[in-house]
Scaffold this motif. Sequence first.
Motif, PDB file in Angstrom:
ATOM      1  N   GLU A 297       0.824  -1.210   0.000  1.00 17.83           N
ATOM      2  CA  GLU A 297       0.000   0.000   0.000  1.00 17.83           C
ATOM      3  C   GLU A 297       0.856   1.256   0.000  1.00 17.83           C
ATOM      4  OE1 GLU A 297      -1.867   3.391   1.733  1.00 17.83           O
ATOM      5  OE2 GLU A 297      -0.639   2.097   3.013  1.00 17.83           O
ATOM      6  N   ARG A 298       1.857   1.330   0.838  1.00 17.46           N
ATOM      7  CA  ARG A 298       2.673   2.536   0.962  1.00 17.46           C
ATOM      8  C   ARG A 298       3.619   2.748  -0.216  1.00 17.46           C
ATOM      9  NH1 ARG A 298       2.416   5.204   6.308  1.00 17.46           N
ATOM     10  NH2 ARG A 298       0.431   4.379   7.010  1.00 17.46           N
ATOM     11  N   ALA A 299       4.012   1.683  -0.887  1.00 17.26           N
ATOM     12  CA  ALA A 299       4.935   1.811  -2.019  1.00 17.26           C
ATOM     13  C   ALA A 299       4.329   2.626  -3.153  1.00 17.26           C
ATOM     14  CB  ALA A 299       5.353   0.432  -2.524  1.00 17.26           C
ATOM     15  N   GLU A 300       3.020   2.688  -3.211  1.00 16.13           N
ATOM     16  CA  GLU A 300       2.362   3.467  -4.255  1.00 16.13           C
ATOM     17  C   GLU A 300       2.590   4.962  -4.083  1.00 16.13           C
ATOM     18  OE1 GLU A 300       0.764   2.195  -6.956  1.00 16.13           O
ATOM     19  OE2 GLU A 300       1.551   0.298  -6.185  1.00 16.13           O
ATOM     20  N   ARG A 301       2.823   5.423  -2.844  1.00 14.53           N
ATOM     21  CA  ARG A 301       2.930   6.857  -2.568  1.00 14.53           C
ATOM     22  C   ARG A 301       4.259   7.291  -1.975  1.00 14.53           C
ATOM     23  NH1 ARG A 301      -1.270   5.128   0.074  1.00 14.53           N
ATOM     24  NH2 ARG A 301      -0.548   5.812   2.095  1.00 14.53           N
TER      25      ARG A 301
ATOM     26  N   ASN B 279      11.336   1.931  -2.620  1.00 12.83           N
ATOM     27  CA  ASN B 279      12.718   1.442  -2.703  1.00 12.83           C
ATOM     28  C   ASN B 279      12.911   0.188  -1.860  1.00 12.83           C
ATOM     29  OD1 ASN B 279      13.496   3.499  -4.427  1.00 12.83           O
ATOM     30  ND2 ASN B 279      14.264   4.809  -2.795  1.00 12.83           N
ATOM     31  N   LEU B 280      12.285   0.138  -0.681  1.00 11.64           N
ATOM     32  CA  LEU B 280      12.353  -1.056   0.160  1.00 11.64           C
ATOM     33  C   LEU B 280      11.742  -2.247  -0.568  1.00 11.64           C
ATOM     34  CD1 LEU B 280      12.817  -2.581   2.843  1.00 11.64           C
ATOM     35  CD2 LEU B 280      10.605  -1.681   3.595  1.00 11.64           C
ATOM     36  N   ARG B 281      10.554  -2.037  -1.152  1.00 10.63           N
ATOM     37  CA  ARG B 281       9.905  -3.116  -1.907  1.00 10.63           C
ATOM     38  C   ARG B 281      10.792  -3.582  -3.054  1.00 10.63           C
ATOM     39  NH1 ARG B 281       5.497  -1.195  -5.778  1.00 10.63           N
ATOM     40  NH2 ARG B 281       7.432  -0.597  -6.799  1.00 10.63           N
ATOM     41  N   ASP B 282      11.319  -2.624  -3.814  1.00 12.86           N
ATOM     42  CA  ASP B 282      12.155  -2.973  -4.960  1.00 12.86           C
ATOM     43  C   ASP B 282      13.415  -3.705  -4.530  1.00 12.86           C
ATOM     44  OD1 ASP B 282      10.220  -1.753  -6.482  1.00 12.86           O
ATOM     45  OD2 ASP B 282      11.392   0.068  -6.879  1.00 12.86           O
ATOM     46  N   GLU B 283      13.980  -3.299  -3.387  1.00 13.72           N
ATOM     47  CA  GLU B 283      15.168  -3.975  -2.874  1.00 13.72           C
ATOM     48  C   GLU B 283      14.838  -5.419  -2.472  1.00 13.72           C
ATOM     49  OE1 GLU B 283      18.093  -3.751   0.963  1.00 13.72           O
ATOM     50  OE2 GLU B 283      17.355  -1.848   0.148  1.00 13.72           O
ATOM     51  N   MET B 284      13.671  -5.619  -1.838  1.00  8.87           N
ATOM     52  CA  MET B 284      13.263  -6.975  -1.450  1.00  8.87           C
ATOM     53  C   MET B 284      13.120  -7.854  -2.687  1.00  8.87           C
ATOM     54  SD  MET B 284      10.478  -5.963   1.481  1.00  8.87           S
ATOM     55  CE  MET B 284       9.862  -7.624   1.766  1.00  8.87           C
ATOM     56  N   VAL B 285      12.470  -7.329  -3.716  1.00 13.02           N
ATOM     57  CA  VAL B 285      12.259  -8.092  -4.952  1.00 13.02           C
ATOM     58  C   VAL B 285      13.585  -8.312  -5.661  1.00 13.02           C
ATOM     59  CG1 VAL B 285      11.159  -8.040  -7.231  1.00 13.02           C
ATOM     60  CG2 VAL B 285       9.872  -7.343  -5.212  1.00 13.02           C
ATOM     61  N   SER B 286      14.419  -7.289  -5.673  1.00 16.12           N
ATOM     62  CA  SER B 286      15.713  -7.403  -6.343  1.00 16.12           C
ATOM     63  C   SER B 286      16.591  -8.455  -5.686  1.00 16.12           C
ATOM     64  CB  SER B 286      16.415  -6.047  -6.329  1.00 16.12           C
ATOM     65  OG  SER B 286      17.699  -6.152  -6.869  1.00 16.12           O
ATOM     66  N   ARG B 287      16.626  -8.457  -4.338  1.00 14.10           N
ATOM     67  CA  ARG B 287      17.423  -9.471  -3.630  1.00 14.10           C
ATOM     68  C   ARG B 287      16.929 -10.872  -3.953  1.00 14.10           C
ATOM     69  NH1 ARG B 287      17.141  -8.244   2.390  1.00 14.10           N
ATOM     70  NH2 ARG B 287      15.527  -6.815   1.783  1.00 14.10           N
TER      71      ARG B 287
END
Length: 194
Positions: free
Chosen positions: A108-112, A118-126
């Motif tokens: 929810e928060r990654a949208e805004r 960046n945290l979400r993208d880092e989790m997915v990237s790892r």
Amino acid sequence: MSRANDDPRARRSRTSALAAATELLAEGGPGHITHAAVAARANVGRATVYRHWPDLRALLLDTLTTAAHPVLTLGHGPVRDELVTHLQQQTDWLNQPVSASLIATVMERAERDPDVRNLRDEMVSRAGEHLTDALAAAVARGELRAGIEEHTRDLVSRILGPLLFQRLMLGTPPDGVTVADTVDAALAAWQPNT
């Protein structure tokens, strides 16, 4: 004079406050994380919490970062077995209330919020990096067909997507059979004999 980060008391109060914030996140979502609530739960002064996190956004971001669980970190065995074993361990974490709150909050928060994005993208990237390495090793061992490494992101979504949907949308904790079936379905197109 030592810096606040080097002070053992400051480290202890920060650790206690993050643990309290994680509990509050699990119990009621991000709206339950306030400086006052964290201070009361951690049994520290409100000024201590403000000293560590002058604004609520920083407190929430640190809570999310601390509570985030590593995704798809695999060993060196057969990739199918590694995925099933690791994901069965992940479902133990996923089935805890804090996990559902964490994932829902990040989504929810990654949208805004660019920091949460960046945290979400880092989790997915790892997850992608670890899986790409494991897939390359599986190709070298002849377990999977070449080219799968280029489709890591798709494979992650085919594996994690159904498990997250079942847990977050259906409210049903994934079990070992579901995990194994999901991994097998995602890898089926890349088996060497297909």
